[in-house]
Design an enzyme around this catalytic site. Structure first.
Site, PDB file in Angstrom:
ATOM      1  N   ASP A  44     -18.842  34.668 -15.150  1.00  0.00           N
ATOM      2  CA  ASP A  44     -20.162  34.921 -14.572  1.00  0.00           C
ATOM      3  C   ASP A  44     -20.107  34.937 -13.041  1.00  0.00           C
ATOM      4  O   ASP A  44     -21.044  35.384 -12.393  1.00  0.00           O
ATOM      5  CB  ASP A  44     -21.141  33.811 -14.991  1.00  0.00           C
ATOM      6  CG  ASP A  44     -21.948  34.183 -16.231  1.00  0.00           C
ATOM      7  OD1 ASP A  44     -22.346  35.350 -16.347  1.00  0.00           O
ATOM      8  OD2 ASP A  44     -22.154  33.287 -17.074  1.00  0.00           O
ATOM      9  N   LYS A 104     -23.989  40.403 -26.209  1.00  0.00           N
ATOM     10  CA  LYS A 104     -22.707  40.197 -25.524  1.00  0.00           C
ATOM     11  C   LYS A 104     -21.585  40.120 -26.550  1.00  0.00           C
ATOM     12  O   LYS A 104     -20.525  40.710 -26.390  1.00  0.00           O
ATOM     13  CB  LYS A 104     -22.763  38.922 -24.659  1.00  0.00           C
ATOM     14  CG  LYS A 104     -23.626  39.099 -23.414  1.00  0.00           C
ATOM     15  CD  LYS A 104     -23.894  37.807 -22.651  1.00  0.00           C
ATOM     16  CE  LYS A 104     -24.864  38.070 -21.503  1.00  0.00           C
ATOM     17  NZ  LYS A 104     -25.243  36.893 -20.727  1.00  0.00           N
ATOM     18  N   GLN A 147     -24.840  30.571 -21.413  1.00  0.00           N
ATOM     19  CA  GLN A 147     -26.067  31.341 -21.182  1.00  0.00           C
ATOM     20  C   GLN A 147     -27.119  30.479 -20.489  1.00  0.00           C
ATOM     21  O   GLN A 147     -27.398  29.353 -20.908  1.00  0.00           O
ATOM     22  CB  GLN A 147     -26.593  31.871 -22.529  1.00  0.00           C
ATOM     23  CG  GLN A 147     -27.784  32.796 -22.419  1.00  0.00           C
ATOM     24  CD  GLN A 147     -27.482  34.136 -21.733  1.00  0.00           C
ATOM     25  OE1 GLN A 147     -26.334  34.597 -21.721  1.00  0.00           O
ATOM     26  NE2 GLN A 147     -28.478  34.742 -21.146  1.00  0.00           N
TER      27      GLN A 147
END
Ligand code: GUN
Length: 302
Positions: free
Chosen positions: A127, A60, A104
């Site tokens: 997200d 990422k 994460q």
């Protein structure tokens, strides 16, 4: 009457190539934003040392750099306390140079994940995990609202489901009116994907570990999407001839090889289109994260 399905050459849905195209578009957008003195910033938070999470997070960050997003990395010890992690989120919420916050998952067991997710400013929740954004997604309206950042629509599309829709769209696979079957009901993929597909006009069935006679359901799919984390779960006899198959699974085998949840070698002889692992959904997920970070930066500065 007997219908005979004539097999045409299968189309491999090249997520890697499509993601590169999207990244070029995003790079141009970021260059334009730079002229107005704005650089999108993403905070990436990793707790502990799970090897798979480490690889995803490094990926990422590398992709952020490639398109010109500034990434700030927070690598925290496995035993960090809930309150220390909350403090970090609060600081990132207040940081004007940070437009997106990605924590994460999965987090270590002693951390209350939902509390962490709910502590993230929904405007920075790239997200789309915060209940406010998940709720907006469920209530619906179109993906167009998300990219425009309309107040009444979802701010962002969740990265993996959004990436799957974009992969289908850019591969000219129509979703409206189709029978879509999702295998997997996670909060990250299955559930939000079901909402997105319904909003896009599909008829959606969601299967999971308690589903009886899975094959009967998957055979009905014109578009089959599999996100279970079970290598080779979907065999060729479970796939409707001519259907499109999207494999979200990433499973590392004993020999180190990455495979999906679909038996690619055999299913590709039945499907009309199939996404590979690696190089299918994974790169699309990252492209959507980059896109969401740009959307967040625009929304926060307007
Ligand atoms: N873990 C697996 N997929 C994801 C994702 O899309 N976002 C975050 N934050 N964690 C994940």
């Amino acid at each position: 009457m007997l219908s005979v399905y004539t097999k045409t050459i299968v189309k491999i849905l090249d997520g890697k190539k499509i993601a590169e195209e999207i990244k070029l578009e995003l790079k141009a957008e970021i260059l334009e934003m730079g002229k107005n003195g704005m650089t999108p910033g993403l905070a990436v938070v990793l707790v502990g040392s799970d090897p798979a999470s480490r690889i995803y997070v490094a990926n990422k960050k590398r992709n952020c750099e490639e398109v010109g997003i500034k990434s700030a990395s927070y690598e925290l010890a496995e035993n960090i306390s809930q309150s220390k992690l909350m403090e970090l989120i609060s600081r990132l919420n207040d940081d004007e140079n940070i437009h997106g916050i990605l924590v994460q998952l999965p987090l270590p067991k002693h951390i209350e994940t939902q509390k962490i997710i709910e502590a993230i400013d929904p405007r920075k929740d790239v997200d789309c995990f915060h209940p406010e954004n998940a709720g907006r997604l469920l209530i619906g309206q179109s993906a167009r609202n998300a990219s425009r950042g309309d107040a009444d629509g979802p701010r962002f599309l969740p990265c993996t489901p959004g990436g799957i829709l974009e992969l289908l769209k850019r591969s000219n696979i129509e979703v409206a009116g189709k029978d879509c079957v999702i295998v997997g009901r996670s909060n990250i993929v299955g559930k939000p994907l079901a909402a997105l597909l319904i909003n896009a006009g599909a008829t959606v069935t969601v299967c999971h570990s308690r589903t009886r006679n899975l094959k009967e359901k998957t055979l009905r799919a014109e578009i089959l999407i599999v996100a279970t984390g079970k290598a080779g779960l979907i065999s060729a006899d479970m796939v409707q001839p001519g259907s499109a198959v999207i494999d979200v699974g990433i499973n590392r085998m004993a020999d180190g090889k990455l495979v999906g949840d679909v038996d690619f070698e055999n299913v590709k002889n039945v499907a009309s289109a199939i996404s590979p692992v690696p190089g299918g959904v994974g790169p699309m997920t990252i492209a959507m994260l980059l896109k969401n970070t740009i959307t967040a930066a625009r929304n926060l500065s307007s």
